[in-house]
Design a protein around this motif. Structure first.
Motif, PDB file in Angstrom:
ATOM      1  N   UNK A   1      60.204  40.805  26.325  1.00  0.00           N
ATOM      2  CA  UNK A   1      59.919  41.542  26.800  1.00  0.00           C
ATOM      3  C   UNK A   1      59.063  40.876  27.947  1.00  0.00           C
ATOM      4  N   UNK A   2      60.031  39.363  28.621  1.00  0.00           N
ATOM      5  CA  UNK A   2      59.042  38.870  29.722  1.00  0.00           C
ATOM      6  C   UNK A   2      57.797  38.760  29.365  1.00  0.00           C
ATOM      7  N   UNK A   3      56.663  39.775  29.185  1.00  0.00           N
ATOM      8  CA  UNK A   3      55.287  39.971  29.365  1.00  0.00           C
ATOM      9  C   UNK A   3      54.753  39.882  30.801  1.00  0.00           C
ATOM     10  N   UNK A   4      55.570  40.152  31.927  1.00  0.00           N
ATOM     11  CA  UNK A   4      54.816  39.972  33.535  1.00  0.00           C
ATOM     12  C   UNK A   4      54.292  41.443  33.497  1.00  0.00           C
ATOM     13  N   UNK A   5      52.822  40.819  34.576  1.00  0.00           N
ATOM     14  CA  UNK A   5      51.696  42.012  34.600  1.00  0.00           C
ATOM     15  C   UNK A   5      52.276  42.744  35.594  1.00  0.00           C
ATOM     16  N   UNK A   6      52.592  44.214  35.207  1.00  0.00           N
ATOM     17  CA  UNK A   6      53.001  45.031  36.156  1.00  0.00           C
ATOM     18  C   UNK A   6      52.310  45.234  37.185  1.00  0.00           C
ATOM     19  N   UNK A   7      51.176  45.211  37.638  1.00  0.00           N
ATOM     20  CA  UNK A   7      50.551  45.146  38.845  1.00  0.00           C
ATOM     21  C   UNK A   7      50.449  44.215  39.986  1.00  0.00           C
ATOM     22  N   UNK A   8      50.723  42.862  39.318  1.00  0.00           N
ATOM     23  CA  UNK A   8      50.751  41.335  40.315  1.00  0.00           C
ATOM     24  C   UNK A   8      52.438  41.635  40.767  1.00  0.00           C
ATOM     25  N   UNK A   9      52.892  40.533  41.992  1.00  0.00           N
ATOM     26  CA  UNK A   9      53.711  40.488  42.745  1.00  0.00           C
ATOM     27  C   UNK A   9      54.709  39.644  41.573  1.00  0.00           C
ATOM     28  N   UNK A  10      55.782  38.576  42.058  1.00  0.00           N
ATOM     29  CA  UNK A  10      56.708  38.435  40.892  1.00  0.00           C
ATOM     30  C   UNK A  10      56.248  36.395  41.328  1.00  0.00           C
ATOM     31  N   UNK A  11      55.766  36.664  43.116  1.00  0.00           N
ATOM     32  CA  UNK A  11      54.704  35.333  42.823  1.00  0.00           C
ATOM     33  C   UNK A  11      53.782  34.792  42.106  1.00  0.00           C
ATOM     34  N   UNK A  12      52.804  36.275  42.586  1.00  0.00           N
ATOM     35  CA  UNK A  12      51.723  35.848  41.356  1.00  0.00           C
ATOM     36  C   UNK A  12      51.983  35.925  40.227  1.00  0.00           C
ATOM     37  N   UNK A  13      52.955  36.392  39.464  1.00  0.00           N
ATOM     38  CA  UNK A  13      53.076  36.762  38.318  1.00  0.00           C
ATOM     39  C   UNK A  13      53.532  34.948  37.868  1.00  0.00           C
ATOM     40  N   UNK A  14      54.109  34.829  39.029  1.00  0.00           N
ATOM     41  CA  UNK A  14      54.947  32.833  38.532  1.00  0.00           C
ATOM     42  C   UNK A  14      53.938  31.704  38.374  1.00  0.00           C
ATOM     43  N   UNK A  15      52.970  31.541  39.693  1.00  0.00           N
ATOM     44  CA  UNK A  15      51.777  31.679  39.883  1.00  0.00           C
ATOM     45  C   UNK A  15      50.497  31.657  39.110  1.00  0.00           C
ATOM     46  N   UNK A  16      50.427  31.837  38.076  1.00  0.00           N
ATOM     47  CA  UNK A  16      49.510  31.880  37.370  1.00  0.00           C
ATOM     48  C   UNK A  16      48.693  31.293  36.465  1.00  0.00           C
ATOM     49  N   UNK A  17      49.858  30.098  36.032  1.00  0.00           N
ATOM     50  CA  UNK A  17      49.214  29.428  34.797  1.00  0.00           C
ATOM     51  C   UNK A  17      48.999  28.074  35.952  1.00  0.00           C
ATOM     52  N   UNK A  18      49.958  27.617  37.405  1.00  0.00           N
ATOM     53  CA  UNK A  18      48.861  26.598  38.188  1.00  0.00           C
ATOM     54  C   UNK A  18      47.802  26.674  39.100  1.00  0.00           C
ATOM     55  N   UNK A  19      47.302  28.608  38.919  1.00  0.00           N
ATOM     56  CA  UNK A  19      45.922  29.123  39.332  1.00  0.00           C
ATOM     57  C   UNK A  19      45.010  28.408  38.844  1.00  0.00           C
ATOM     58  N   UNK A  20      45.478  28.800  37.347  1.00  0.00           N
ATOM     59  CA  UNK A  20      44.302  28.052  35.798  1.00  0.00           C
ATOM     60  C   UNK A  20      44.239  26.587  36.042  1.00  0.00           C
TER      61      UNK A  20
END
Length: 314
Positions: free
Chosen positions: A83-102
């Protein structure tokens, strides 16, 4: 890289996974395959502690996962799902960046990593970085899901039927994309599917599961040549095993090579990089017993004879 020793999982006394042992080598693409309810997804989720195992031990790079903080463990393991599990209210860039930011990466390194992954997955950063998941096709969203799983540069990537909900054309495209990426980045990948054709195409090793146990594990070619029992044989397609085996071999493995390439040919022909299954299909369709073999420029580089296809070693 991954070691499961006598691992079991019980749900209310029902054994979803029953005393399995499995070692996945560094850089290997290991596919868990079997019918629904065989325990393959449960096995995958025990590796990153999304599900706790009931017995046995699981080690990653020699460390028992129970001795690793769960959040730290998961941040070091890529995870992609159907289901991809992407956050719908976040942009593509922010979705990809979530783990590096953590992980506390500097902002510029995060930006560069997002751009690098979008390019790797053939999603133009200028076009896709600012889009939202609702603006993506199913295949594009799945690519973003894979990019997010790779974002923290993990050594291990877990994939739970990531292409299962896609149409056949998009699914094949993403399978090819995964193989291309794996050739470049060489991650240790555990991939779950119920589709044996997908398993045969992707795997360096296939692990067949049934009723919570491992029935057989081997390379795709070895599995097709010697299935352990009737269950594995049926899962492999029964009487279509020969065709599936031909699908794993390239035309240039059996063609008679010409001394030098000749000019482009017309009519039925096959590429040297195509599969023997595709060649056999063309021969049947055009009712011919041989095909000219061409390179990417359309020049003839060899000939494939039906006799060579029929007498190939198993």
């Amino acid at each position: 890289m991954i070691e499961l020793s006598n691992v079991s999982k019980l749900f209310d006394q029902a054994r979803a996974v029953d005393d399995i042992s499995l070692t996945v080598a560094t850089g290997e693409l290991c596919v868990l395959v079997g019918t629904s309810g065989c325990g393959k997804s449960t096995t995958l989720r025990m590796i990153n502690r999304l599900i706790a195992h009931s017995a046995g031990s699981i080690r990653i790079d020699g460390r028992d996962i129970e001795q690793i903080d769960p959040q730290q463990l998961r941040r070091g393991i890529g995870y992609a799902i159907q289901s991809t599990g992407l956050f719908p209210h976040w942009t593509v860039a922010r979705n990809i960046a979530v783990v590096p930011r953590l992980l506390g990466w500097p902002a510029e390194r995060v930006r560069q990593r997002v751009e690098e992954l979008l390019q790797l997955l053939e999603l133009a950063p200028a076009e896709f970085a600012g889009k939202y998941p609702r603006q993506l096709s199913g295949g594009q969203a799945q690519r973003v899901g894979v990019a997010r799983a790779l974002a923290g540069d993990p050594d291990i990537l877990l994939m739970d039927e990531p292409f299962g909900a896609l149409d056949p054309i998009t699914r094949e495209s993403l399978q090819n994309e995964l193989l291309r990426i794996q050739q470049q980045v060489r991650k240790t990948i555990v991939f779950v599917t119920h589709d044996m054709d997908e398993a045969l195409k992707l795997a360096s090793r296939i692990v067949v599961m049934d009723k919570g146990r491992i029935v057989q594990q081997d390379s795709p070619q070895a599995l097709l040549a010697k299935p352990a029992n009737a269950f594995v044989e049926n899962l492999l397609g029964g009487q279509e095993r020969g065709l599936k085996q031909a699908g794993l071999l390239r035309v240039d493995s059996l063609m008679q090579a010409l001394a030098r390439p000749t000019s482009a040919v017309t009519g039925p022909r096959i590429k040297a990089t195509d599969s023997l299954r595709q060649a056999l299909s063309l021969m049947l369709w055009h009712r011919c017993s041989s095909l000219p073999v061409v390179d990417d420029q359309g020049r003839q580089v060899g000939v494939l004879q039906l006799d060579a296809l029929m007498s190939r070693p198993q």
